[in-house]
Design a protein around this motif. Sequence first.
Motif, PDB file in Angstrom:
ATOM      1  N   TRP A 224      39.642  29.365  36.471  1.00 19.53           N
ATOM      2  CA  TRP A 224      40.593  29.660  37.553  1.00 19.53           C
ATOM      3  C   TRP A 224      40.193  30.947  38.284  1.00 19.53           C
ATOM      4  N   GLU A 225      39.826  31.973  37.523  1.00 23.48           N
ATOM      5  CA  GLU A 225      39.438  33.239  38.155  1.00 23.48           C
ATOM      6  C   GLU A 225      38.178  33.066  38.993  1.00 23.48           C
ATOM      7  N   TRP A 226      37.242  32.267  38.503  1.00 23.16           N
ATOM      8  CA  TRP A 226      36.019  32.005  39.264  1.00 23.16           C
ATOM      9  C   TRP A 226      36.339  31.278  40.567  1.00 23.16           C
ATOM     10  N   ALA A 227      37.194  30.263  40.479  1.00 23.02           N
ATOM     11  CA  ALA A 227      37.562  29.511  41.682  1.00 23.02           C
ATOM     12  C   ALA A 227      38.332  30.389  42.661  1.00 23.02           C
ATOM     13  N   ALA A 228      39.219  31.235  42.146  1.00 25.09           N
ATOM     14  CA  ALA A 228      39.989  32.114  43.020  1.00 25.09           C
ATOM     15  C   ALA A 228      39.084  33.117  43.727  1.00 25.09           C
ATOM     16  N   ARG A 229      38.078  33.600  43.016  1.00 23.09           N
ATOM     17  CA  ARG A 229      37.157  34.557  43.631  1.00 23.09           C
ATOM     18  C   ARG A 229      36.304  33.887  44.700  1.00 23.09           C
ATOM     19  N   ARG A 230      35.900  32.650  44.461  1.00 17.56           N
ATOM     20  CA  ARG A 230      35.123  31.913  45.461  1.00 17.56           C
ATOM     21  C   ARG A 230      35.971  31.544  46.670  1.00 17.56           C
ATOM     22  N   ALA A 231      37.268  31.349  46.432  1.00 15.12           N
ATOM     23  CA  ALA A 231      38.156  30.982  47.548  1.00 15.12           C
ATOM     24  C   ALA A 231      38.231  32.089  48.576  1.00 15.12           C
ATOM     25  N   GLU A 235      42.168  30.219  54.118  1.00 19.65           N
ATOM     26  CA  GLU A 235      43.565  29.797  54.156  1.00 19.65           C
ATOM     27  C   GLU A 235      43.759  28.473  53.440  1.00 19.65           C
ATOM     28  N   SER A 236      42.759  27.593  53.502  1.00 17.43           N
ATOM     29  CA  SER A 236      42.891  26.283  52.869  1.00 17.43           C
ATOM     30  C   SER A 236      42.911  26.383  51.345  1.00 17.43           C
ATOM     31  N   ARG A 237      42.451  27.494  50.801  1.00 19.25           N
ATOM     32  CA  ARG A 237      42.433  27.686  49.355  1.00 19.25           C
ATOM     33  C   ARG A 237      43.366  28.818  48.927  1.00 19.25           C
ATOM     34  N   ALA A 238      44.373  29.064  49.725  1.00 21.66           N
ATOM     35  CA  ALA A 238      45.283  30.157  49.403  1.00 21.66           C
ATOM     36  C   ALA A 238      46.009  29.930  48.089  1.00 21.66           C
ATOM     37  N   TRP A 239      46.225  28.670  47.721  1.00 18.24           N
ATOM     38  CA  TRP A 239      46.948  28.382  46.484  1.00 18.24           C
ATOM     39  C   TRP A 239      46.178  28.856  45.257  1.00 18.24           C
ATOM     40  N   LEU A 240      44.850  28.989  45.373  1.00 18.01           N
ATOM     41  CA  LEU A 240      44.061  29.475  44.248  1.00 18.01           C
ATOM     42  C   LEU A 240      44.291  30.959  43.979  1.00 18.01           C
ATOM     43  N   ARG A 241      44.807  31.673  44.969  1.00 14.81           N
ATOM     44  CA  ARG A 241      45.070  33.102  44.777  1.00 14.81           C
ATOM     45  C   ARG A 241      46.406  33.347  44.101  1.00 14.81           C
ATOM     46  N   SER A 242      47.092  32.265  43.750  1.00 12.73           N
ATOM     47  CA  SER A 242      48.335  32.399  42.998  1.00 12.73           C
ATOM     48  C   SER A 242      48.051  33.053  41.658  1.00 12.73           C
ATOM     49  N   ARG A 243      48.847  34.054  41.299  1.00 15.98           N
ATOM     50  CA  ARG A 243      48.588  34.803  40.073  1.00 15.98           C
ATOM     51  C   ARG A 243      49.439  34.341  38.895  1.00 15.98           C
ATOM     52  N   TRP A 244      50.516  33.605  39.139  1.00 12.69           N
ATOM     53  CA  TRP A 244      51.414  33.289  38.034  1.00 12.69           C
ATOM     54  C   TRP A 244      50.789  32.332  37.021  1.00 12.69           C
TER      55      TRP A 244
END
Length: 763
Positions: A224-231, A235-244
């Motif tokens: 998840w952290e890897w995908a969030a960092r690549r995102a 804007e289309s991948r904003a949901w990956l920056r969700s921290r909860w």
Amino acid sequence: MNEVSASAHSDTDIPVVERASATEELLPPLTRSSLSFLCDSGGISPTAWSKALDFCGFRPDGSAWLAYWRQVSILGGVLFFLAGLICFIAWNWGDMRPFQRMGLVGLVVAGGGIGAVIRGLDTRLGQALLLTCGVAMGPMLAVFGQTYQTGAELWELFRVWTVLLVLLAIAGKQAGLWFASWLSGNVFVALWLGRSLSSPFDAFSQFFVLPEWLLVIACAVALWEWAARRAGQKESRAWLRSRWLPRLLFFDLIVRTTSYLIITIFDAYYVADGLVLWLPHQFVVLFAVIIACLSCWWYRKKEPDLFMLASLLGAGTVILIAVLAKSELFFDAGVVTAFLLWGLLIAGITAGLAKILLHLQRSMAVEQKSEAATGFSNSSGFTVFGRARPDVSWQALWKNLQAHGAVQAEDSLPRLEEPISPWYIRLLLSLGGWLTALLFVCFLGFLLFATLGIDSYEWLSILVVSVPILFVGRMLVAGNQIFSRHFGFALSITGSVGIAISLFLTFDKPMLACFALAVLLVGISIFMRAAAYTFLAAASICGCVAIGISFLLYEGLGDGLSAHLVSIAVNLSTLWWILVGLGLAYFCMREGKWRGSSRGPIADAWFFGAYAGMLLFQIAALGLPYGLNHFLSIPVIGAAGIGLGAAVGTACVAFFLTRKRSWQVRAAVMIGMVIFIVLSRYQPGATLAVFGLVLARQLGNAVMQGFVLAYLLAYMIFYYYNLAVPFSMKSAYLTITGVLLLLLALILQIWKTKMSKQEASHA
């Protein structure tokens, strides 16, 4: 549930605010709580604070209220409708044809999927419908398996369900579906590994300490952290920056690993007898060290996240205490000395933990762009009211305040010398203070009654010892050193507990002791001037008065006056909770009266503590009577009227918010409040939860909202499980409630659309 329950800094002194240039500023993320803290510390005036709330969108208007209750209604409606549908099928299983069973559940699945596509997968309603579709697939698979007797085992059902949820999560691109997939996957793996065991509970107990699954959780967090960092900022991948979601997974990993290590420390044979697949149990020790090192590096340097570091340090502290306890440190010094030394040790460890966390928070202040007093994410779309609009920054806010004359044109942004600690740090440090206080109470008890052998005037002896301890705690809490603050907090709790014990030993009637303790806690709270202590005192005062009223009934049962005393006790209890509800409503609507001075944090503590007292007492009234004697069931009487008090408080807030609206709006809201007050008699716990959601929304407190929603879910499960009606009626009630909530969501959406058109026409 509150943001003042355990401060990492002094509760008596507000941090000094200095002026600094924009390049030198050390400000927390722009949230409602940070604005309130800045106002209380003298950084901005109450007038500027009020204008800032409006500019940032922290003060909800009519449209925001409609949107909020629409989301709550959709969430509740979907859950109730699904539960009612499942119960209906289960009750009428023998009378329904296979096609009818599959048709009902399939209709929900198909309706949710089609509705999500029509509304759009990027909209909130579309995401909710897609989540409904995914959740309903589980019951559909269960109905299919039972109808056509496929012979599939339970773990096979969850396997298929997990695959379907993963596919939906890939298509829907939302954290909620990934979380549902994770839960289903956990159940599938646990049941598969324990398929040879006699009970699913045995499977889950074995699964909890499985080394391989610890590795799986760690890989899930890393992915998840890897995908969030690549995102990045796409804007289309904003949901990956969700921290909860990564926080929940990481917390799960920390809890499992810590539990495993503690079990290993105290009972290595139990771990050795557990389920073994490929990895030896000794692997967990090396795994814990590697994960701790990698997590410290990643969440400090690459992806700064104070929650992860606080969880890691908290787990390390617990393991350290377990190792010291296993080594029997101070045990040979005698019981009395051991309790004293262990209390000092825990206080020192807590102070050291506080120092490390405060250092981390200061050093990460610039990097922590997403830190706020909530564990929820911006992208979740549901708990965004604790944060400013995306286009608002401190600089933009300051320019707006200067343009409106709320601050002087030559004034620069203020800078806090002490950062505002998030709720999880405050809670973590408060646990150390409570544990220290418990050890000190045990130390005093053994000292007075075992060592000194006091067997007369026990109440006086305890009182004489407790009062000086309370005074010493007051002096230490006001100190500048971290150790003195936490040590003083523990001593304050210890002294208060001692005074409470002496009161109950003094009075023959527990009722009088409860009322006397409530009065004393008010005075001690004023004397202490500490937000953390005031929070605990406020919650205790609510419970003391309610329990005192309950004892009024209990003590008179043997006098043949039960009928008369029941009436008196119920009326007094109702009056008490109405007063508490009115007080909470008054604070919520007149918060500005306490902002801008040192009274602000103390007033917040009274507010959150009072609501926490209502919530805890309602939970006690539900749980204590089951399996316990009659003496412990008295909270049931004390909780009488708690729902009415919450309903009256909600009505007062609604009346205040709509006082300047049109008469049609006021009439509609007041009619709804009358219905709400009537329903409070039958659903006091739900009424209390709605009251909490109203307060949380008005104050922009996402932490409070999270706790209230968790309580509401647990209460509704408890309520329907114990509802004394046939199963068919339960299914009907659940389904009707879900339909009504969904209709309410539709009405609110139409109302919101109409308001938007009216505002556009007047623009």
